[in-house]
Design a protein around this motif. Sequence first.
Motif, mmCIF file in Angstrom:
data_model
loop_
_atom_site.group_PDB
_atom_site.id
_atom_site.type_symbol
_atom_site.label_atom_id
_atom_site.label_comp_id
_atom_site.label_asym_id
_atom_site.label_seq_id
_atom_site.Cartn_x
_atom_site.Cartn_y
_atom_site.Cartn_z
ATOM 1 N N GLU A 188 66.833 25.596 37.769
ATOM 2 C CA GLU A 188 66.586 26.969 37.918
ATOM 3 C C GLU A 188 67.627 27.640 37.149
ATOM 4 O OE1 GLU A 188 66.077 30.512 38.405
ATOM 5 O OE2 GLU A 188 64.525 29.270 39.620
ATOM 6 N N ARG A 189 67.235 28.592 36.259
ATOM 7 C CA ARG A 189 68.079 29.302 35.461
ATOM 8 C C ARG A 189 69.068 30.099 36.010
ATOM 9 N NH1 ARG A 189 65.333 33.967 31.737
ATOM 10 N NH2 ARG A 189 63.690 34.875 33.434
ATOM 11 N N TYR A 190 68.642 30.798 37.314
ATOM 12 C CA TYR A 190 69.597 31.710 38.070
ATOM 13 C C TYR A 190 70.346 30.910 39.035
ATOM 14 C CZ TYR A 190 66.987 35.615 36.093
ATOM 15 O OH TYR A 190 66.471 36.551 35.212
ATOM 16 N N GLY A 191 70.845 31.375 39.907
ATOM 17 C CA GLY A 191 71.776 30.901 41.043
ATOM 18 C C GLY A 191 71.106 30.954 42.362
ATOM 19 N N PHE A 192 69.668 31.213 42.285
ATOM 20 C CA PHE A 192 68.928 31.303 43.401
ATOM 21 C C PHE A 192 67.447 30.968 43.152
ATOM 22 C CE2 PHE A 192 69.828 35.230 41.454
ATOM 23 C CZ PHE A 192 68.425 35.915 41.177
ATOM 24 N N CYS A 193 66.769 30.711 44.103
ATOM 25 C CA CYS A 193 65.295 30.625 43.927
ATOM 26 C C CYS A 193 64.628 31.752 44.198
ATOM 27 C CB CYS A 193 64.797 29.418 44.809
ATOM 28 S SG CYS A 193 65.324 27.556 44.371
ATOM 29 N N GLY A 194 63.354 31.886 43.938
ATOM 30 C CA GLY A 194 62.494 32.854 44.405
ATOM 31 C C GLY A 194 61.717 33.457 43.070
ATOM 32 N N GLY A 195 62.231 33.303 41.745
ATOM 33 C CA GLY A 195 61.493 33.649 40.532
ATOM 34 C C GLY A 195 61.244 35.270 40.626
ATOM 35 N N GLY A 196 60.076 35.599 40.391
ATOM 36 C CA GLY A 196 59.735 37.134 40.503
ATOM 37 C C GLY A 196 59.844 37.818 41.594
ATOM 38 N N ALA A 197 59.849 37.117 42.735
ATOM 39 C CA ALA A 197 60.145 37.677 44.148
ATOM 40 C C ALA A 197 61.225 38.033 44.414
ATOM 41 C CB ALA A 197 59.239 36.641 45.188
ATOM 42 N N VAL A 198 62.252 37.394 43.797
ATOM 43 C CA VAL A 198 63.708 37.581 44.024
ATOM 44 C C VAL A 198 64.397 38.425 42.757
ATOM 45 C CG1 VAL A 198 66.054 36.719 44.863
ATOM 46 C CG2 VAL A 198 63.945 35.912 45.716
ATOM 47 N N ALA A 199 64.329 37.652 41.549
ATOM 48 C CA ALA A 199 64.851 38.088 40.307
ATOM 49 C C ALA A 199 64.179 39.403 39.805
ATOM 50 C CB ALA A 199 64.771 37.126 39.284
ATOM 51 N N GLY A 200 62.815 39.210 39.895
ATOM 52 C CA GLY A 200 62.288 40.400 39.513
ATOM 53 C C GLY A 200 62.018 41.668 40.836
ATOM 54 N N LEU A 201 62.606 41.362 41.809
ATOM 55 C CA LEU A 201 62.407 42.093 43.247
ATOM 56 C C LEU A 201 61.150 42.611 43.386
ATOM 57 C CD1 LEU A 201 64.802 43.163 44.813
ATOM 58 C CD2 LEU A 201 64.753 45.183 43.530
ATOM 59 N N ASP A 250 63.066 40.788 52.296
ATOM 60 C CA ASP A 250 64.415 40.810 52.051
ATOM 61 C C ASP A 250 64.925 39.874 50.837
ATOM 62 O OD1 ASP A 250 67.356 40.754 51.624
ATOM 63 O OD2 ASP A 250 67.669 42.024 53.322
ATOM 64 N N PRO A 251 65.143 40.120 49.861
ATOM 65 C CA PRO A 251 65.293 39.043 48.514
ATOM 66 C C PRO A 251 66.508 38.237 48.976
ATOM 67 C CG PRO A 251 65.722 41.225 47.781
ATOM 68 C CD PRO A 251 65.101 41.665 48.941
ATOM 69 N N LEU A 252 67.432 38.792 49.524
ATOM 70 C CA LEU A 252 68.785 38.109 49.915
ATOM 71 C C LEU A 252 68.362 37.005 50.813
ATOM 72 C CD1 LEU A 252 71.330 40.678 49.822
ATOM 73 C CD2 LEU A 252 70.815 39.362 48.285
ATOM 74 N N VAL A 253 67.667 37.219 51.934
ATOM 75 C CA VAL A 253 67.173 36.285 52.711
ATOM 76 C C VAL A 253 66.198 35.435 52.219
ATOM 77 C CG1 VAL A 253 66.033 35.987 55.012
ATOM 78 C CG2 VAL A 253 67.565 38.280 54.818
ATOM 79 N N TRP A 254 65.293 35.875 51.322
ATOM 80 C CA TRP A 254 64.537 34.729 50.555
ATOM 81 C C TRP A 254 65.446 33.858 49.926
ATOM 82 C CZ3 TRP A 254 59.126 35.888 48.837
ATOM 83 C CH2 TRP A 254 58.438 34.716 48.163
ATOM 84 N N ARG A 255 66.313 34.192 49.385
ATOM 85 C CA ARG A 255 67.288 33.067 48.888
ATOM 86 C C ARG A 255 67.851 32.043 49.826
ATOM 87 N NH1 ARG A 255 71.303 36.752 44.917
ATOM 88 N NH2 ARG A 255 70.000 38.164 44.271
ATOM 89 N N TYR A 267 71.378 24.577 39.773
ATOM 90 C CA TYR A 267 71.146 26.078 39.352
ATOM 91 C C TYR A 267 71.933 26.237 38.233
ATOM 92 C CZ TYR A 267 69.505 27.477 44.011
ATOM 93 O OH TYR A 267 68.653 27.652 45.238
ATOM 94 N N HIS A 268 71.709 27.365 37.510
ATOM 95 C CA HIS A 268 72.286 27.799 36.309
ATOM 96 C C HIS A 268 72.065 26.788 35.361
ATOM 97 C CE1 HIS A 268 74.203 31.148 38.232
ATOM 98 N NE2 HIS A 268 74.641 30.161 39.334
#
Length: 324
Positions: free
Chosen positions: A5-18, A72-77, A93-94
């Motif tokens: 995963e390129r970010y430090g969390f999962c979720g893709g568009g649902a989280v990174a893209g909000l 809540d995208p924080l809770v999704w992570r 991650y990263h």
Amino acid sequence: VTLLERYGFCGGGAVAGLSGTVCGMYAATDDRDAPPQQVVHGFLDEFVAALEHRGGLAPPVRYGKTYTRVHDPLVWREAADALLAEAGVRVIYHTTVTGALVEGGERVEGVTAYTKEGPARIRAKVTVDASGDADVVAMAGLPSFVGQDGHVQNPTMIFRLMGVDTARFLEAYGTDTIMGEEVSALIREKGAGNGYTLPRAKIWLFTTTRPGELLCNCTRVIGADGRELNTLYARDFTEAEIEGRRQMREYARFFRDHLAGCEASFVNDTGVQVGVRQTRQARGVSLLRNADVLAGTKFADGIARSPWPIELHAGAKPRVEWLL
């Protein structure tokens, strides 16, 4: 199983893209009084339960002919972390995938990647491209295509507005998260030539799991030359981020000046990146077309179910086609 995963969390568009909502759970109907009828289950039930347990999922809210649920995208992570750990998945991650390991010009045997420790080679019996942009497919030289004849739907910068009197907001505009003509007319009337730059009048505003907050899906991020930006290109992606933030401030200012309940509102946050709707797709054995979806066409090898409408975000007014 190893997950890169390129970010430090999962979720893709649902989280990174909000993107903010769990869509496609409920049947669509023309009966405005019909309660939510859940028609999709399986892993969805497990994930919904994980979000609900952590207080990260709001009750169903009206979305045109169906319902959706704001997360809540924080809770999704956190829910994703827990489910992956429980399943024994090794998460790194990263990490950025840099290439595909292809044997004999055909079979993908894994990927190369770059981590903070340096280059890495990850070999696998099965490689799943979950990049959203078919990056591994392209790196492997496998067939792909971009949008419709190279044209893509515009990206969007979703943001969250705090300090909203949501009771007054709902009383004024109703509970349907697709804003009605009253709000669209206000944007056209007050926005044009009055110091605002608001490229889209048809917008979506959602109350969330947090008190006094609206999730705002309203921007239409296009290039300075008027074309839909393709985030496969570095310059387009960069322009989309900058333009998305600029539009976010314009809409937030307009809401504060003109929408009931938003007089004391302020921007809480935006997506980590601009929300990407469409770029490159893998070209498979067959192609699922809009007509197939709207006709409810069934296939012997079908593996998924979704009652969510087809959304076309191109031009000044989005178009939604429902499967009833």
